[in-house]
Design an enzyme around this catalytic site. Sequence first.
Site, PDB file in Angstrom:
ATOM      1  N   GLN A   9     -72.895 -73.261 -74.453  1.00  0.00           N
ATOM      2  CA  GLN A   9     -73.052 -71.882 -74.922  1.00  0.00           C
ATOM      3  C   GLN A   9     -74.510 -71.569 -75.242  1.00  0.00           C
ATOM      4  OE1 GLN A   9     -69.767 -70.728 -77.194  1.00  0.00           O
ATOM      5  NE2 GLN A   9     -70.620 -68.803 -77.891  1.00  0.00           N
ATOM      6  N   SER A  94     -70.957 -79.600 -74.713  1.00  0.00           N
ATOM      7  CA  SER A  94     -69.949 -78.825 -75.425  1.00  0.00           C
ATOM      8  C   SER A  94     -68.942 -78.221 -74.446  1.00  0.00           C
ATOM      9  CB  SER A  94     -70.608 -77.757 -76.304  1.00  0.00           C
ATOM     10  OG  SER A  94     -69.674 -77.156 -77.165  1.00  0.00           O
ATOM     11  N   LEU A  95     -68.886 -76.884 -74.313  1.00  0.00           N
ATOM     12  CA  LEU A  95     -67.939 -76.302 -73.358  1.00  0.00           C
ATOM     13  C   LEU A  95     -68.201 -76.818 -71.944  1.00  0.00           C
ATOM     14  CD1 LEU A  95     -68.809 -73.775 -71.190  1.00  0.00           C
ATOM     15  CD2 LEU A  95     -69.570 -72.817 -73.348  1.00  0.00           C
ATOM     16  N   ARG A 119     -60.220 -71.651 -76.472  1.00  0.00           N
ATOM     17  CA  ARG A 119     -61.163 -72.398 -77.294  1.00  0.00           C
ATOM     18  C   ARG A 119     -62.142 -71.449 -77.993  1.00  0.00           C
ATOM     19  NH1 ARG A 119     -66.255 -75.060 -76.379  1.00  0.00           N
ATOM     20  NH2 ARG A 119     -66.421 -77.146 -77.296  1.00  0.00           N
ATOM     21  N   GLN A 252     -63.851 -83.223 -80.070  1.00  0.00           N
ATOM     22  CA  GLN A 252     -65.124 -82.555 -79.754  1.00  0.00           C
ATOM     23  C   GLN A 252     -65.308 -81.252 -80.523  1.00  0.00           C
ATOM     24  OE1 GLN A 252     -65.691 -79.739 -76.857  1.00  0.00           O
ATOM     25  NE2 GLN A 252     -66.952 -80.994 -75.504  1.00  0.00           N
TER      26      GLN A 252
END
Length: 312
Positions: A9, A94-95, A119, A252
């Site tokens: 992000q 992350s994502l 999410r 996570q």
Amino acid sequence: MRAFIFPGQGSQKIGMGAELAEASAAARDVFGEVDEALKQKLSVLMFGGPEEELTLTENAQPAIMANAIATQRVLARDFGLATNMTADCVAGHSLGEYTALCAVAAFDLATTARLLKLRGQAMQAAVPVGEGAMAALLGADIEKASALAAAAAQGEICEVANDNDPSQVVISGHKGAIERAIALVKDFEIKRGVLLPVSAPFHCSLMQPAADRMAEALAGTLIEAFALPLYANVTAAALTDPDAERALLVEQVTGRVRWRESVLAMRADGVESFVELGGKVVGPMVSRTDKEAQVTSLVTMQDIEAFAKEMT
């Protein structure tokens, strides 16, 4: 050895993917499939904004993934560079770990889009707006950042969220604690603390409600065998076991993104070349972690064509 890596992000911007969509049916197919999966014209938002809507976590997460997978599909369909034939492993920030899983066929594209939409919604809803914050610590290594976070907590949550590279660590938690941390940076020989323009305190224990929602969603989601090993954020180690990854994806949400350690682990395992698909965010982190690593970012058709030419 080569790793395909995927951004997280903050890499979203108006116009992302528009050039690829204009130039390639493979990219158009990706954006169309994501729009259909989400029952939302996400591609219209990506190409033309408005920016404040694209920046919303629930939109930014699937948008960043779609842009990266479009890049991957253009490589595979238009240039014959399938991921499992071109790379030796994958990782995502992350994502971006979900994007990496899609790239190695652990998730199909529609499933990945829906999981990231959920999410984003879950992470946004976990903490009321204004109660949490994140800050980038510039000129900080993990030891200094951890010590600062502990000192600033004072009974609140203040934790290391992202260990990005040797000079940048991100902390996350209650707004008051993050503000105290920024005020204390000089005491810990850290150059600067910068409040990040985020809508929630990601990757800290305040995200537990979001982790619970993702645990429920992932429990009912099939994870296929990986075409390539994945280096997971929370372990900084390679894995190929779908059930182990299911648990790590839940962890996570509240856990630290160990990106610097992941890069070092890939390097130790023989990776020399890192190719970032769909952004120029995690590639520079690789370069700051290991100056000997070869780093390439593929964003435009020109980038892709140049990479394809190198590969032939």
